[in-house]
Write a protein that holds these residues in place. Structure first.
Motif, PDB file in Angstrom:
ATOM      1  N   ALA A 259       4.791  15.302   6.141  1.00 37.60           N
ATOM      2  CA  ALA A 259       4.370  16.229   7.529  1.00 37.60           C
ATOM      3  C   ALA A 259       4.753  17.515   6.641  1.00 37.60           C
ATOM      4  CB  ALA A 259       5.152  15.820   8.758  1.00 37.60           C
ATOM      5  N   MET A 260       4.055  18.503   7.094  1.00 34.37           N
ATOM      6  CA  MET A 260       4.072  19.983   6.423  1.00 34.37           C
ATOM      7  C   MET A 260       4.403  19.904   5.028  1.00 34.37           C
ATOM      8  SD  MET A 260       4.211  21.392   9.383  1.00 34.37           S
ATOM      9  CE  MET A 260       4.797  22.921   8.879  1.00 34.37           C
ATOM     10  N   ALA A 261       3.587  19.232   4.383  1.00 35.59           N
ATOM     11  CA  ALA A 261       3.485  18.993   2.581  1.00 35.59           C
ATOM     12  C   ALA A 261       2.141  19.153   2.416  1.00 35.59           C
ATOM     13  CB  ALA A 261       4.204  18.243   2.154  1.00 35.59           C
ATOM     14  N   ASP A 262       1.577  19.705   1.384  1.00 34.98           N
ATOM     15  CA  ASP A 262       0.504  19.443   0.429  1.00 34.98           C
ATOM     16  C   ASP A 262       0.440  18.396  -0.300  1.00 34.98           C
ATOM     17  OD1 ASP A 262      -0.548  21.561   2.216  1.00 34.98           O
ATOM     18  OD2 ASP A 262      -0.082  23.057   0.547  1.00 34.98           O
ATOM     19  N   GLU A 263       1.467  17.596  -0.652  1.00 40.54           N
ATOM     20  CA  GLU A 263       1.513  16.535  -1.569  1.00 40.54           C
ATOM     21  C   GLU A 263       1.012  15.382  -0.838  1.00 40.54           C
ATOM     22  OE1 GLU A 263       4.752  16.616  -4.286  1.00 40.54           O
ATOM     23  OE2 GLU A 263       5.062  18.703  -4.082  1.00 40.54           O
ATOM     24  N   VAL A 264       0.463  14.541  -1.523  1.00 50.40           N
ATOM     25  CA  VAL A 264       0.018  13.347  -1.225  1.00 50.40           C
ATOM     26  C   VAL A 264       0.452  12.117  -2.151  1.00 50.40           C
ATOM     27  CG1 VAL A 264      -1.831  11.487  -0.603  1.00 50.40           C
ATOM     28  CG2 VAL A 264      -2.043  13.964   0.073  1.00 50.40           C
ATOM     29  N   HIS A 265       1.191  11.172  -1.703  1.00 52.84           N
ATOM     30  CA  HIS A 265       1.941  10.043  -2.634  1.00 52.84           C
ATOM     31  C   HIS A 265       1.198   8.903  -2.439  1.00 52.84           C
ATOM     32  CE1 HIS A 265       4.750  13.113  -4.051  1.00 52.84           C
ATOM     33  NE2 HIS A 265       4.965  13.452  -2.627  1.00 52.84           N
ATOM     34  N   GLU A 266       1.158   8.132  -3.505  1.00 54.56           N
ATOM     35  CA  GLU A 266       0.463   6.996  -3.184  1.00 54.56           C
ATOM     36  C   GLU A 266       1.469   5.659  -2.854  1.00 54.56           C
ATOM     37  OE1 GLU A 266      -1.146   2.863  -5.797  1.00 54.56           O
ATOM     38  OE2 GLU A 266      -1.658   4.873  -6.661  1.00 54.56           O
ATOM     39  N   VAL A 267       1.422   5.197  -1.961  1.00 50.97           N
ATOM     40  CA  VAL A 267       2.661   4.270  -1.309  1.00 50.97           C
ATOM     41  C   VAL A 267       2.305   2.654  -1.846  1.00 50.97           C
ATOM     42  CG1 VAL A 267       3.365   3.003   0.929  1.00 50.97           C
ATOM     43  CG2 VAL A 267       2.415   5.223   1.127  1.00 50.97           C
ATOM     44  N   ARG A 268       1.258   2.303  -2.141  1.00 56.25           N
ATOM     45  CA  ARG A 268       0.880   0.968  -2.480  1.00 56.25           C
ATOM     46  C   ARG A 268      -0.423   0.782  -3.067  1.00 56.25           C
ATOM     47  NH1 ARG A 268       3.064  -0.111   2.012  1.00 56.25           N
ATOM     48  NH2 ARG A 268       4.804  -0.828   0.974  1.00 56.25           N
ATOM     49  N   LYS A 269      -0.691  -0.371  -3.968  1.00 57.24           N
ATOM     50  CA  LYS A 269      -2.085  -0.396  -4.130  1.00 57.24           C
ATOM     51  C   LYS A 269      -2.549  -2.247  -3.760  1.00 57.24           C
ATOM     52  CE  LYS A 269      -5.048  -0.799  -8.377  1.00 57.24           C
ATOM     53  NZ  LYS A 269      -5.186  -0.362  -9.777  1.00 57.24           N
ATOM     54  N   LEU A 270      -3.474  -2.155  -3.277  1.00 57.62           N
ATOM     55  CA  LEU A 270      -3.785  -3.713  -2.732  1.00 57.62           C
ATOM     56  C   LEU A 270      -5.065  -4.208  -3.659  1.00 57.62           C
ATOM     57  CD1 LEU A 270      -2.504  -2.177  -0.375  1.00 57.62           C
ATOM     58  CD2 LEU A 270      -3.313  -3.990   1.104  1.00 57.62           C
ATOM     59  N   SER A 271      -4.584  -5.256  -4.045  1.00 55.88           N
ATOM     60  CA  SER A 271      -5.701  -5.611  -5.336  1.00 55.88           C
ATOM     61  C   SER A 271      -6.103  -7.231  -4.627  1.00 55.88           C
ATOM     62  CB  SER A 271      -5.266  -5.760  -6.516  1.00 55.88           C
ATOM     63  OG  SER A 271      -5.121  -4.524  -6.839  1.00 55.88           O
ATOM     64  N   GLY A 272      -7.500  -7.757  -5.047  1.00 59.57           N
ATOM     65  CA  GLY A 272      -7.661  -9.005  -4.734  1.00 59.57           C
ATOM     66  C   GLY A 272      -9.236  -9.275  -4.422  1.00 59.57           C
ATOM     67  N   HIS A 273      -9.990  -8.136  -4.158  1.00 60.12           N
ATOM     68  CA  HIS A 273     -11.362  -8.176  -4.023  1.00 60.12           C
ATOM     69  C   HIS A 273     -11.863  -8.339  -5.424  1.00 60.12           C
ATOM     70  CE1 HIS A 273     -12.009  -7.415   0.260  1.00 60.12           C
ATOM     71  NE2 HIS A 273     -11.130  -6.601   0.189  1.00 60.12           N
ATOM     72  N   SER A 274     -13.161  -8.881  -5.662  1.00 63.97           N
ATOM     73  CA  SER A 274     -13.824  -9.031  -6.944  1.00 63.97           C
ATOM     74  C   SER A 274     -14.891  -8.158  -6.972  1.00 63.97           C
ATOM     75  CB  SER A 274     -14.238 -10.667  -7.122  1.00 63.97           C
ATOM     76  OG  SER A 274     -15.273 -10.792  -6.209  1.00 63.97           O
ATOM     77  N   GLY A 275     -15.192  -7.328  -5.920  1.00 65.97           N
ATOM     78  CA  GLY A 275     -16.324  -6.517  -5.580  1.00 65.97           C
ATOM     79  C   GLY A 275     -15.790  -5.005  -5.086  1.00 65.97           C
ATOM     80  N   SER A 276     -16.432  -4.321  -5.288  1.00 63.91           N
ATOM     81  CA  SER A 276     -15.852  -2.861  -4.635  1.00 63.91           C
ATOM     82  C   SER A 276     -15.585  -2.854  -3.233  1.00 63.91           C
ATOM     83  CB  SER A 276     -17.198  -1.700  -4.828  1.00 63.91           C
ATOM     84  OG  SER A 276     -17.219  -1.381  -6.309  1.00 63.91           O
ATOM     85  N   VAL A 277     -14.680  -2.302  -2.747  1.00 65.53           N
ATOM     86  CA  VAL A 277     -14.255  -2.163  -1.172  1.00 65.53           C
ATOM     87  C   VAL A 277     -15.345  -1.196  -0.633  1.00 65.53           C
ATOM     88  CG1 VAL A 277     -12.376  -1.618   0.147  1.00 65.53           C
ATOM     89  CG2 VAL A 277     -11.876  -2.944  -1.959  1.00 65.53           C
ATOM     90  N   ARG A 278     -15.765  -1.599   0.414  1.00 66.13           N
ATOM     91  CA  ARG A 278     -16.600  -0.677   0.943  1.00 66.13           C
ATOM     92  C   ARG A 278     -16.533  -0.134   2.288  1.00 66.13           C
ATOM     93  NH1 ARG A 278     -19.370   2.507   2.981  1.00 66.13           N
ATOM     94  NH2 ARG A 278     -21.320   2.464   3.596  1.00 66.13           N
ATOM     95  N   SER A 279     -15.166  -0.824   3.040  1.00 60.07           N
ATOM     96  CA  SER A 279     -14.764  -0.388   4.282  1.00 60.07           C
ATOM     97  C   SER A 279     -13.364  -0.933   4.604  1.00 60.07           C
ATOM     98  CB  SER A 279     -15.664  -1.059   5.274  1.00 60.07           C
ATOM     99  OG  SER A 279     -15.941  -2.589   5.202  1.00 60.07           O
TER     100      SER A 279
END
Length: 148
Positions: free
Chosen positions: A20-40
């Protein structure tokens, strides 16, 4: 607490948090498991589930707090282009390239019903706040309302 946003990147989903009140965005986590591009991607309103749909013809459910893969929605055979949870989280709607809108029980990953009527890929789904209506939009240039 800050805002959460999602980005589609290749075959994984990355969760980002902006303080809140900051311009920075930090990655929280990465979820992997799909074998094709994530569309939605879609969060349930209580943040209990995160649903992801992919070109690999799967819709997957995750615990967004931990990144744990929970289950897939069984029986898909077409690219998942759109996802939406009902307000109470009891239903997950998917819109697919095969022209069918499907409703799922996210707690079980089980198909509740298949809504047929579009003649083109379904690219948008959303529930009314009441949870009693589902709207879908398609490449056939129509929008349909369904009893949910």
């Amino acid at each position: 607490r800050g805002e959460r946003e999602l980005a589609r990147v290749g075959v994984s989903v990355q969760a980002w948090e902006r303080a809140a009140m900051a311009d920075e965005v930090h990655e929280v986590r990465k979820l992997s498991g799909h074998s094709g591009s994530v569309r939605s991607v879609a969060f349930s309103t209580d943040n209990k589930w995160l649903a992801t749909g992919s070109y690999d013809t799967t819709a997957r459910l995750w615990n967004p707090a931990t990144g744990e893969y929970l289950r897939s929605c069984a029986g898909l055979s077409s690219t998942v282009l759109a996802l939406a949870f009902s307000a109470d989280g009891a239903l997950l709607a998917s819109g697919c390239r095969d022209t069918i809108v499907r409703l799922w029980n996210p707690a079980m990953g089980a198909l509740v019903c298949a809504c047929k009527g579009h003649s083109g890929a379904v690219r948008a789904v959303t529930f009314a706040k009441s949870g009693k209506l589902l709207a879908s939009g398609s490449e056939d240039k129509t929008m349909r309302l369904w009893d949910a």
